[in-house]
Every structure is written in C-alpha cells, then in structure tokens.
Motif scaffolding. Sequence first.
Motif, short mmCIF file in Angstrom:
data_model
loop_
_atom_site.label_atom_id
_atom_site.label_comp_id
_atom_site.label_asym_id
_atom_site.label_seq_id
_atom_site.Cartn_x
_atom_site.Cartn_y
_atom_site.Cartn_z
N PRO A 143 -7.94 -25.91 -26.76
CA PRO A 143 -6.52 -26.05 -26.42
C PRO A 143 -5.59 -25.33 -27.39
O PRO A 143 -4.60 -24.74 -26.98
N ARG A 198 -3.29 -24.59 -22.89
CA ARG A 198 -3.33 -25.55 -21.78
C ARG A 198 -1.93 -25.80 -21.22
O ARG A 198 -0.94 -25.75 -21.95
N HIS A 199 -1.87 -26.13 -19.95
CA HIS A 199 -0.60 -26.27 -19.23
C HIS A 199 0.33 -27.30 -19.89
O HIS A 199 1.49 -27.00 -20.19
N ALA A 200 -0.17 -28.50 -20.11
CA ALA A 200 0.67 -29.55 -20.70
C ALA A 200 1.13 -29.18 -22.10
O ALA A 200 2.28 -29.45 -22.49
N ASP A 201 0.25 -28.56 -22.88
CA ASP A 201 0.59 -28.18 -24.25
C ASP A 201 1.61 -27.05 -24.28
O ASP A 201 2.51 -27.04 -25.12
N ASP A 207 -5.06 -23.55 -15.55
CA ASP A 207 -5.60 -24.78 -16.12
C ASP A 207 -6.17 -25.65 -14.99
O ASP A 207 -5.44 -26.06 -14.09
N PRO A 208 -7.48 -25.94 -15.01
CA PRO A 208 -8.09 -26.72 -13.92
C PRO A 208 -7.59 -28.15 -13.84
O PRO A 208 -7.77 -28.81 -12.81
N VAL A 209 -6.96 -28.64 -14.89
CA VAL A 209 -6.40 -29.99 -14.84
C VAL A 209 -5.22 -30.04 -13.87
O VAL A 209 -4.96 -31.07 -13.25
N VAL A 210 -4.54 -28.91 -13.70
CA VAL A 210 -3.33 -28.86 -12.88
C VAL A 210 -3.59 -28.18 -11.54
O VAL A 210 -3.04 -28.58 -10.50
N ASP A 242 -6.46 -26.88 -8.77
CA ASP A 242 -7.85 -26.89 -8.28
C ASP A 242 -8.32 -25.46 -8.05
O ASP A 242 -7.61 -24.66 -7.43
#
Length: 408
Positions: free
Chosen positions: A36, A53-56, A328-331, A333
């Motif tokens: 990250p 990472r997207h959130a970071d 980012d695969p968390v955000v 798919d």
Amino acid sequence: MIPAALTDLPLWPPTNLGRDPLVPLDPGERDRFDAPVTKVRLPTDATAWLVTRHADVRQLLRHPGFSADLSRPGFPLLRALPPGALSDRRGGFIRMDGMEHSRLRRMLTAEFMLKSIRRIEPLIRQTVDRTLDDLRDAGPPADLVATFALPLPSMVICHLLGVPYADHDFFQLRSRTLLDRDAAPELVREHVAQLRDYLHRLVEAKCAAGDRADDLLSRLARDRVDTGELAVDELVGMAMLLLIAGHETTANMIGLSTLLLLRDVPGRYAALRDDPDQADTLVEELLRYLSIVRTGLPRLALEDVEIGGQLIRAGEGAIAVLSTANRDPVVFDGPDEFDPYRQAHQHVAFGFGVHQCIGQPLARAELRIALVELARRFPDLRLAAPTGQLPTRDNSIVFGLDALPVTW
C-alpha cells in the motif's frame, strides 16, 4: 552515481518503454509497488512514499497535513527545476495551499460548473464537426492525433479563454516542454518565459481594451483585475495553467480512448455509435482504466500522518498514484478488465479533494461528444498501424500517443 543508501529502493517513475500503452503498469512493475505504501527513489535521487491504494490515495489528497506547494523545501520533484523556476508562480493555484489556493480557484468555479459547460455544448459540437471534416479531408489514412484529438480541445480552450487559435503551434510546443520530465532545465526555463510573455501581452491587451468581450480572460480582467481582486501576473498564471491543462489532457484521452475502442474487442466501437446514451458511463470507465496522469500527484507532509499503516513524517514526500488506485480490486471488480457498462464514478482520474481538476466537466463533455460523433461519422474506422509501433509519450507528466494512424 546513485548514493549507496538508495540503490535498493525501486525507481519511480519506472522505465516503461515498449509497454502496452493501455496498461499504466505492467505486471512486473506492479509487483515492485504492490505494498500500500512503498518507499521509492526519484530521478532526482530524493526519496518519497508511494501511495497506491484507492482509500489511501483519497486520504492523502484530502488531508490538510499534505502540501501541493512545490516551492517548499523537500517537495518530491520528479525532475530538477531550472534556476529561478519558482520565482514567479503567481496564479498557478494547483501548486498552492489553503486560502491562497481557494481564493483563485473560487474565481473560476462558476465557469466550469456543469450547467456552464452544458451551455457551451453547441460550441463543442461545432468544433467536433469541424475537426472531423479535417480528419476526413486528411485521409484515409490519417493521423487521428494530429487532425482530431489535439486540435479539438485546443480550439475549445482557446475559444473559452480568448486565446487566438492561430498561435496554437507556439503554445502547444511550449506546453509539451513543460510536461516533459526529460526536457533540459534551460529549455524549460526558456519556454516558460516565452509562454508567460505571450500570455502577459494578451492579458494586458484585454485589460486595456475595456470592451465587453465574453471570453474568460476578458471577464476576469474586467471583473477581477479592474476591481483590484486579481493582479495581472496572477491572471497570466491562471491563463497558463488553464491553457496547458485544457488541451493536453483531453487530447491524450481522446487518442488513447480511440485506440482502446478500436482494439481488442470487436463491436465495442460500433456499440458506441449504436447506443450513444451509454456514452457517459463509457467515459467514466475510460477515465478509470486509462488514468493518463500516471506518474502520480506529489505532496509534501507538513506534519506526521499515518497513511496505509505507514507513518509519513513531516518533511517527507508522498506520491498518490492515481492509476493503481483506479485498479484497486477492493473498489472495482475485475479492475484490469475494461467494462463499458461499469459504474466507475469512484475513480480518481481527476484527483481528489480540494485540488481535484476544476475542468473535469469540460473534459467529460469533450470526450463524450468527440467519441460519439467519431463513431457516427466514421463507422468503419480502424487502426492503420500495430500497437507496438505507436509513438508514446512515456516521459510526459500526462501520458498519451504522439500519433495514431487510422483508416476507414
């Protein structure tokens, strides 16, 4: 000679010559920056924390503890600046913080609101038609970048600002120098001075004219400079920022988007023509997937801040990598797959927070209208050169194609 303490750190930005222009980082490169937050070595032999990472990335870009002011000591520069480069940065509000930034940005907010851009859509459509006529007359085959992707946003931003389009060769050359990370510092300084002098003369003429011209620079001269709210040199700096950003980014997005739509998946380009109501959704996915500001957005920590589990201390640099955040695969798919029906509105292609691109409604409108009309008027458009032979702008802050040969 690289200092021994830095030799084990990965270099950012990486050398990407020969890669697929539609892939911001190939798998090998992504493995090197998989954490990250990763400490990296910059071309200036300084170090910085790479945030992927997207959130970071969103946390970093909205946090008041990080500065966008590149004149601060320790700011993570990707290239050496020429002597005196920071002596006159007035008006360049994307490199300002706090009230200094917001005072200038507020003067432009209404100009780039969605309702304002909708009012100028007829102008955009007229300009698209004109440049598509030029593309038709140039070929087949023809270079889509030279005849369509670059002239279109240049004409539009010139009209909006009140800059003579006849001078486009002059400011396009200098814009590219300013965005080229490999340009010699002396050449950067020369081209900055020439572009500032050109715009200073233009702004002075608008201030002296005192007429009711309806272009943006004339309105700012009349409503802000004449009232003492804005200095002439500040308006020059704002004009320089808008002129460069207003054509380079959209031009590169049009070229890369066309390449993507014509390549890989049969029928994707035809679907744009047959289902133009999906164009808004398609544009958001193009912005996410291509992420043309691939070197990231640099910031300097003004205080100790924890990002992604890593403490970034005051005085250290950090770089928000938009392209990895947008995959980012968390955000998202299947983030490495291009899905024209994806709801990709959470992307950060325009940045995030107070410094996000003020011209994004204009960029979206230009890209949507350009691609729909291109597909409608050139239904048989196809690539006229292999992807591996396309000249790319690997060393530019804004990635793109130098040429895109097409036929029909």
